[in-house]
Design a protein around this motif. Structure first.
Motif, short mmCIF file in Angstrom:
data_model
loop_
_atom_site.label_atom_id
_atom_site.label_comp_id
_atom_site.label_asym_id
_atom_site.label_seq_id
_atom_site.Cartn_x
_atom_site.Cartn_y
_atom_site.Cartn_z
N ILE A 1 0.54 -1.42 -0.29
CA ILE A 1 -0.01 -0.17 0.09
C ILE A 1 1.38 1.16 -0.19
O ILE A 1 0.34 2.16 -0.73
N ILE B 1 -6.78 -0.05 -0.07
CA ILE B 1 -5.96 -0.11 -1.31
C ILE B 1 -5.79 0.62 -2.52
O ILE B 1 -4.91 1.83 -3.39
N LEU B 2 -6.93 0.85 -3.41
CA LEU B 2 -7.70 1.17 -4.56
C LEU B 2 -7.34 3.23 -4.37
O LEU B 2 -7.40 3.86 -5.39
N THR C 1 3.97 1.61 -0.96
CA THR C 1 4.69 1.58 -2.43
C THR C 1 4.11 2.20 -3.29
O THR C 1 4.28 3.19 -3.77
N ILE C 2 2.65 2.16 -3.78
CA ILE C 2 1.73 2.51 -4.55
C ILE C 2 1.86 3.98 -4.49
O ILE C 2 1.43 4.15 -5.11
N MET C 3 1.40 4.62 -2.60
CA MET C 3 1.89 5.50 -2.68
C MET C 3 3.02 6.78 -2.66
O MET C 3 2.25 7.58 -3.15
N LYS D 1 -5.85 4.89 -1.76
CA LYS D 1 -4.20 4.59 -2.17
C LYS D 1 -3.89 4.94 -3.76
O LYS D 1 -2.84 5.82 -3.29
N ALA D 2 -4.36 4.61 -3.76
CA ALA D 2 -4.00 4.13 -5.35
C ALA D 2 -4.72 5.42 -6.39
O ALA D 2 -4.37 5.31 -7.27
N VAL E 1 -1.48 7.34 -8.77
CA VAL E 1 -0.96 6.35 -9.27
C VAL E 1 -2.00 6.27 -10.73
O VAL E 1 -1.79 6.47 -11.43
N ALA E 2 -3.57 6.65 -10.03
CA ALA E 2 -4.65 6.60 -11.41
C ALA E 2 -4.19 8.02 -12.45
O ALA E 2 -4.24 7.24 -13.10
#
Length: 582
Positions: A31, A217-218, A33-35, A220-221, A224-225
């Protein structure tokens, strides 16, 4: 081994590391890392460095903190305020985009790391307490405004500059005719989308029945989106050829081995900024770490935290990064995601290393406007102007400190702002302690307790004055007590004895001792006795090393009630008519 575990906390938590902790740490690492991927790129942009510097500053420092740090949830890496301070400091000694600028950033991290380690070894963590919370809140609020304003040029697609709010706004207005409307559309859309994701995406997903962990998770992503969507749009539509500024080529490699600069002129120019960055970073980091540790009944060692953060910054200096500290947002995410040990940070570093090797080519067409939107959304949560209203209602002195810090930071820049914040914090402390609270007290009827004569109905004696000193006495406030006693005993001629109630006095320094000697001599010349009551052991031990007790024109009583009973003329005791203060 106990001393070794003290300096290497990994030896403590590593002994009990099990499969359950591994599972929780891995989930948290995914989580975070994605952020961190878009955040690291964005904060490097804010610091005026190539985007890969943000990734590099998030790998080795995290691993080193996992070894030396004591917080089990703190996530170390680039943060907004430190990135802004880096840009301000390095911009004074080198031009952005040059090799000298990158070397200066490495040197700043090196000096900051060395200073933090030195403070930790000398166990000087308490020095951070000289920064009051209102001043810190004011500085962070002003920094958030400056950071958001500094990113408007990327949203608009113009070339602007400046280190203060007037300079930034003036430069932006001067270049409004150069606005790239495609860049503006990308920036505004990305900003609106990120604000919506932060506030509304998770509740919307939960209403659709998405499990909490996946919804988190979505959410925090979300950045990324935004990165993926705008990157694809720029690539597919050829927008880079139409004036949209992009990240460009990013080296596809692990952090390189680098050396900071050791030129005397460079070191001297960056020393003070490095100290200020260290203090601000440490205060922010420790406050976050202590808050998260308290939730699990854990504890952190502030002095060891200095060593952990120092090691992280030294790691950044030798691996192509720049100054780092513990970030509030990512630490909370790390904690909420279930991180149980600092190993979660190490796993995050591995994820970022994989991204540095495998994913960097994919961000070639990433527009700077999207990174600016990421920064703006992140830092506006730091802005809390309500602190002005809160301090105005509670303490005008604290309000003055907050307002001055905000205005100086916005008007003169972050370095002067933080230096002024330190100075204001110290001056505020000196001002408050220079006028210690001293209450004249009397006996609460039918008890052995003494209270302020202006707040309670108490028994008093016109021949006796009891002053309860509610602060330690030292050079700043000693003269205040002299003047107060002089004024009180000359009001009328009935006073025969003065008692100094020392129940709240923890220390008497030499300047205060001289003031007590002066008070004693003056009262002796006036025929008035000076007595002490409820003197604490350490204070009494110190007084016994002087001649004060031998020359005291009175006695030292174990309790205030004993002093009252001994010195009060029974026929003179009267009921005070004072009512409690509203």
């Amino acid at each position: 081994m106990p001393s070794l575990r003290q300096y290497f906390p990994i030896l403590e938590w590593g002994r009990t590391y099990d499969r359950s902790a591994l599972s929780n740490d891995l989930i948290a690492a995914v989580i975070v890392t994605i952020m961190l991927i878009p955040q690291s790129l964005a904060y490097a942009l804010l610091a005026g460095l190539p985007p890969e510097a943000g990734i590099y500053a998030s790998i080795a420092p995290i691993i080193l903190y996992a070894i030396f740090g004591t917080s089990r949830a703190l996530a170390v890496g680039p943060v907004a305020v430190v990135s802004l301070l880096t840009a301000s400091a390095v911009g004074q000694v080198a031009e952005q985009g040059t090799a000298g600028y990158a070397v200066a950033a490495l040197t700043l991290a090196f000096l900051s790391g060395g200073f933090l380690v030195l403070m930790g070894v000398l166990r000087l963590g308490f020095l951070a307490n000289f920064l009051s919370h209102p001043v810190i809140a004011g500085f962070i609020t002003a920094s958030g405004i400056l950071i958001a304003t500094s990113q408007l040029k990327h949203i608009l697609g113009v070339s602007a500059h400046g280190h203060t709010l007037p300079e930034m706004l003036g430069s932006i207005f001067a270049h409004l005719g150069e606005v790239n409307w495609i860049t503006l559309l990308i920036g505004v859309t990305a900003t609106a989308f990120l604000f919506w994701v932060r506030k509304n995406l998770k509740p919307s997903l939960r209403k659709l029945g998405v499990p909490p962990l996946l919804a988190d998770i979505l959410t925090k992503a979300g950045p990324v989106a935004a990165v993926v969507a705008t990157t694809v749009a720029v690539w597919a539509l050829g927008l880079a050829d139409r004036g949209v500024k992009i990240v460009g080529e990013v080296p596809q490699s692990l952090p390189p081995l680098t050396l900071p600069g050791f030129a005397p002129d460079l070191l001297s120019a960056l020393l003070i900024p490095a100290i200020l960055i260290s203090i601000i970073g440490f205060v922010e980091s420790v406050s976050v770490a202590q808050t998260l540790a308290a939730k699990k009944r854990q504890r952190i060692d502030p002095d060891q935290e200095l060593i952990g953060l120092g090691a992280a910054n030294l790691g950044a200096a030798f691996t192509g990064g720049y100054p780092v500290t513990g970030g509030f947002a990512r630490s909370v995410v790390n904690f909420d995601a279930g991180a149980e040990t600092p190993a979660a940070g190490a796993f995050t570093a591995i994820g970022l290393a994989i991204a540095a090797v495998a994913l960097t080519p994919l961000v070639h067409f990433l527009p700077n406007a999207t990174l600016a939107a990421t920064i703006i959304v992140a830092v506006l949560s730091l802005v809390d102007l309500s602190i002005l209203k809160k301090t105005w209602g509670y303490s005008r002195a604290d309000f003055t400190a907050v307002a001055a810090t905000i205005l100086l930071t916005l008007g003169l820049g972050v370095e002067i702002g933080v230096a002024s914040g330190v100075a204001i914090s110290v001056l505020l402390h000196l001002y408050k302690t220079s006028r210690p609270h001293v209450a004249e007290v009397g006996l609460v009827p039918d008890t052995q307790h003494f209270r302020n004569i202006h707040r309670h109905k108490v028994e008093t004696d016109p021949t006796l004055v009891t002053l309860r000193v509610d602060e330690s006495l030292y050079f700043v406030n000693a003269r205040f007590l002299e003047d107060l006693i002089q004024k009180r005993v000359t009001i009328g001629c009935a006073v025969q004895n003065v008692i100094l109630m020392f129940s709240a006095v923890n220390e008497v320094d030499y300047s205060a001792l001289e003031s007590l000697e002066a008070i004693n001599q003056r009262l002796k010349d006036m025929g008035v006795g000076l007595h002490l009551s409820e003197v604490k052991g350490p204070v009494m031990d110190r007084l016994k090393r002087s001649h004060f007790l031998e020359e005291l024109n009175g006695q030292v009583f174990l309790s205030q009630y004993d002093a009252w009973r001994t010195l009060t003329a029974p026929q003179a005791v009267e009921k005070a008519a004072a009512q409690p203060a509203p």
